[in-house]
Scaffold this active site. Structure first.
Site, PDB file in Angstrom:
ATOM      1  N   HIS A  67      -5.238  -3.073  -2.562  1.00 22.52           N
ATOM      2  CA  HIS A  67      -4.319  -4.184  -2.328  1.00 22.52           C
ATOM      3  C   HIS A  67      -3.954  -4.257  -0.858  1.00 22.52           C
ATOM      4  O   HIS A  67      -4.089  -3.279  -0.123  1.00 22.52           O
ATOM      5  CB  HIS A  67      -3.047  -4.020  -3.172  1.00 22.52           C
ATOM      6  CG  HIS A  67      -2.306  -2.749  -2.887  1.00 22.52           C
ATOM      7  ND1 HIS A  67      -2.674  -1.541  -3.432  1.00 22.52           N
ATOM      8  CD2 HIS A  67      -1.224  -2.487  -2.113  1.00 22.52           C
ATOM      9  CE1 HIS A  67      -1.848  -0.594  -3.019  1.00 22.52           C
ATOM     10  NE2 HIS A  67      -0.962  -1.137  -2.210  1.00 22.52           N
ATOM     11  N   CYS A 199       6.136   2.585  -0.268  1.00 19.35           N
ATOM     12  CA  CYS A 199       4.765   2.807   0.196  1.00 19.35           C
ATOM     13  C   CYS A 199       4.495   1.835   1.335  1.00 19.35           C
ATOM     14  O   CYS A 199       5.275   0.907   1.566  1.00 19.35           O
ATOM     15  CB  CYS A 199       3.760   2.622  -0.940  1.00 19.35           C
ATOM     16  SG  CYS A 199       3.634   0.923  -1.561  1.00 19.35           S
TER      17      CYS A 199
END
Length: 692
Positions: A67, A199
């Site tokens: 992603h 993250c």
């Protein structure tokens, strides 16, 4: 989520077109391009590869979630692929058979990111993944992911009220029922934990770690409140919930925002993937620390953030990352200050440093006044180098409380002429002192003033004392000796130093060794001598070689490279010319055993020649755009050209030798086979996959 995924974005036989994660991402991305969701395939795949390089996106349970956020994405999109053989995404338990490619626009709004993060939570539901594995056609799989049809597993199924379109508010602080109902029977005795997950991209891992921790907490009978600091922002945990917590868990790969809120509690500090893969262990570790009464500096030390790894890294790794923290914050001051100083010299001549203060004497029509203005602004920016270096080394060790003593220690280093080495020592000392002060148990009533009064006061006094009277003077003497040594470099000694600096600049292409060599060169510019200016010239010249060499190699022998690498080669011309060594990273990541040795060979040649030619450089950055400011500029370009030619020749020979030993499917030349496959749009699985 129906507008994010359709049947056209689902491939239930992905293994027929892809055997590597790069090929899988390309196959799914091509579906996005076909629907107009992605405008530039190669640019988007480069962004996916850059995210993958930060940390593998494979998860336990056979899941891969490549992603990224990219300017090449026109609208938030999700593509899904299923592989019978499995594709390696770096998960500890093996290949992934469920692959989700998440594409978010660079400016995606919170609503879209919330939906994508909800999906990430659902991937932790085994019933959801089992249903996906059993889906018989793309339409049903897309509908399941989109939440358009009820899950077959009952009310707790993935597409029900708590499914991807449910109101979980993943960007905020999601607490299980126990934290919202303290009056429930037995809740008074329950162990309370608060957690923060984050993250680099803030789309998937952040929310998957939160979901895993919440599931583990329910099974363990622990009250857990999670704050997810994702791309869509974050909602702070209620201060009362934080105050009542018995322990803290940080599962993160970027700095925890407002981390001081959690100070003074037993803390488990790990990377975000640990939160996904072993949540029960983290909760148990938090309980054990609380039982032992461990109220340490761990709650304020950003270990996985600056260490780029989980707790347990060796001291050498920690030291390296602390130093890198300081260097990374110092570089913008280097670029701004150094280039302004260089422009001042270019416009006003080498005596511009003797010009009076522009605050007292400035003539609007006189170019020397403007040169003096640039020079003096640059000088002020450059004066921050050592304090910023020291301050952010301390910050890397002890978070915000380390900034004040770090800056104070760095300023002392400047005052006593301890220079770059003094800044390194001051930062490490400041961080250590703050960590020591934080370990002292204090009454609860004093905890509020510790970060803003007590810690800055005590740590600044201690660091100032040590730098002024204990370690500062020996370091200043060492710095002076180093300066004298650089000034006296000539002949073979200078060439050997040039070789070493060239090897360091090209070994990790912008990594720790590269930054150490660069910081060493920049440190000499604070008090420029002929020797330090030669070192700066050699470092910049060597750092330009890898991207320029890869650009040249893709031009003269394009058949040895993939189409994506050839596209990256076009950009590498500009990156190399601008002294951005990182421009060679896509090539090194795809083929490190050939690209890195080739880069080091050319860098060593350039560094040696630059020193041998006596080239000097007053600007810390700029590449070919500051050539007029370089001493022996023509020979400097010759040194760079020689290194580029050497690196190009080596990488072409190494890649050509590999091609010659790789059989093609029909017995023809491997290179021709690769070209034919690429022209047909096929994936050459015999090649080392490219990150681009």
């Amino acid at each position: 989520m129906t507008d994010m995924i359709t049947a056209d974005l689902v491939d239930l036989e992905l293994d027929l077109s892809a055997e590597t994660k790069e090929a899988a991402a390309r196959s799914l991305a091509e579906r996005m391009v076909a629907l107009g969701r992605v405008s530039d395939l190669e640019g988007f795949l480069a962004d996916v590869a850059a995210r993958e390089a930060q940390m593998p996106t494979g998860l336990d349970g056979g899941i891969g979630i490549p992603h990224c956020r990219s300017a090449h994405v026109t609208e938030p999109t999700l593509a899904f692929g299923r592989s019978a053989r499995g594709i390696d995404f770096g998960a500890p338990d093996g290949p992934a058979d469920l692959i989700f490619l998440i594409a978010a626009p660079a400016g995606a709004d919170d609503a879209h990111l919330t939906i994508l993060s909800s999906l990430a939570r659902q991937l932790m539901d085994t019933e959801f993944t089992a249903t996906l594995r059993a889906a018989s056609d793309p339409a049903s799989a897309a509908a399941l992911i989109a939440g358009d049809e009820a899950a077959t597993a009952g009310d707790s199924g993935p597409a029900g009220a708590d499914g991807p379109t449910g109101a979980e508010e993943p960007e905020g602080a999601k607490a299980p029922e126990g934290t919202e109902a303290p009056e429930r029977a037995g809740s008074a005795a329950a162990f309370r934990i608060v957690a923060v997950t984050s993250c680099p991209t803030g789309i998937a891992h952040t929310y998957m770690a939160a979901e895993a921790l919440e599931n583990a907490a329910r099974e363990a009978g622990v009250e857990l409140a999670v704050e997810t600091q994702g791309s869509a922002g974050f909602t702070r945990l209620d201060p009362a919930v934080v105050a009542a917590a018995d322990a803290v868990v940080f599962a993160h790969d970027v700095p925890v925002r407002e981390k001081e809120r959690f100070a003074g509690k037993p803390t488990v500090d790990v990377g975000v993937k640990a939160g996904i893969n072993r949540p029960a262990e983290l909760l148990a570790e938090a309980r054990e620390k609380a039982a032992r009464g461990e109220v340490t500096a761990d709650a304020r030390t950003p270990s996985p953030v600056d260490e780029a790894g989980e707790s347990g890294d060796g001291y050498g790794t920690k030291l390296r990352t602390w130093l890198m923290s300081g260097v990374s914050y110092m570089v913008p001051f280097v670029a701004a200050g150094g280039l302004l100083i260089a422009l001042g010299f270019a416009i006003g001549g080498w005596k511009i440093d003797k010009a009076p203060s522009v605050a007292e004497h400035f003539i609007w029509t006189d170019h020397t006044s403007w040169a003096a203005l640039l020079f003096q602004i640059g000088g002020l920016a450059f004066a921050f180098l050592v304090p910023v270096l020291a301050g952010y080394i301390a910050y890397g060790m002890a978070d915000r409380p380390g900034l004040v003593p770090g800056f104070v220690g760095g300023s002392v280093a400047v005052t006593i002429d301890a220079g770059f080495l003094g800044g390194l020592a001051a930062g490490l000392i400041a961080g250590a002192v703050v960590l020591a002060v934080q370990r002292v148990r204090v009454p609860a009533v004093l905890r509020g003033i510790m970060p803003v009064v007590v810690i800055p006061l005590i740590s600044s006094a201690v660091v100032g004392f040590l730098m002024f009277l204990v370690v500062g003077k020996p370091i200043a003497s060492l710095q002076s000796a180093l300066t004298d040594w650089l000034e006296g470099l000539s002949g073979a000694n200078a060439i050997i130093l040039g070789v070493i600096l060239g090897l360091m600049m090209c070994f990790d292409l912008g990594g720790p060794l590269n930054k150490v060599a660069y910081a060493f060169a920049v440190g000499g510019l604070a008090h420029p001598t002929d020797g330090s200016l030669k070192v700066m010239a050699a470092v910049m010249a060597a750092g330009m070689v890898p991207p320029l060499a890869m650009a040249l190699a893709t031009t003269v022998r394009g058949r040895l490279f993939t189409k994506a690498e050839r596209e990256n080669g076009k950009a590498a011309w500009f990156l190399g010319a601008s002294f951005i060594t990182e421009g060679a990273i896509p090539f090194a990541a795809a083929d490190p055993l050939r690209v890195i040795p080739a880069s080091m060979a050319g860098g060593a040649v350039t560094g040696a020649l630059s020193m041998a030619f006596g080239c000097t450089l007053r600007a810390p950055h700029g590449g070919v755009f500051v050539v007029p400011l370089i001493g022996q500029s023509l020979l400097y370009l010759v040194a760079i050209a020689a290194g580029v030619c050497v690196s190009t020749a080596v990488v072409v020979v190494l890649k050509g030798a590999r091609k010659a030993t790789t059989p093609s499917g029909d017995g023809t030349d491997a290179r021709a086979g690769a070209e034919a496959a690429e022209a047909a749009g096929a994936v050459d699985t015999k090649r080392v996959p490219t990150t681009a």
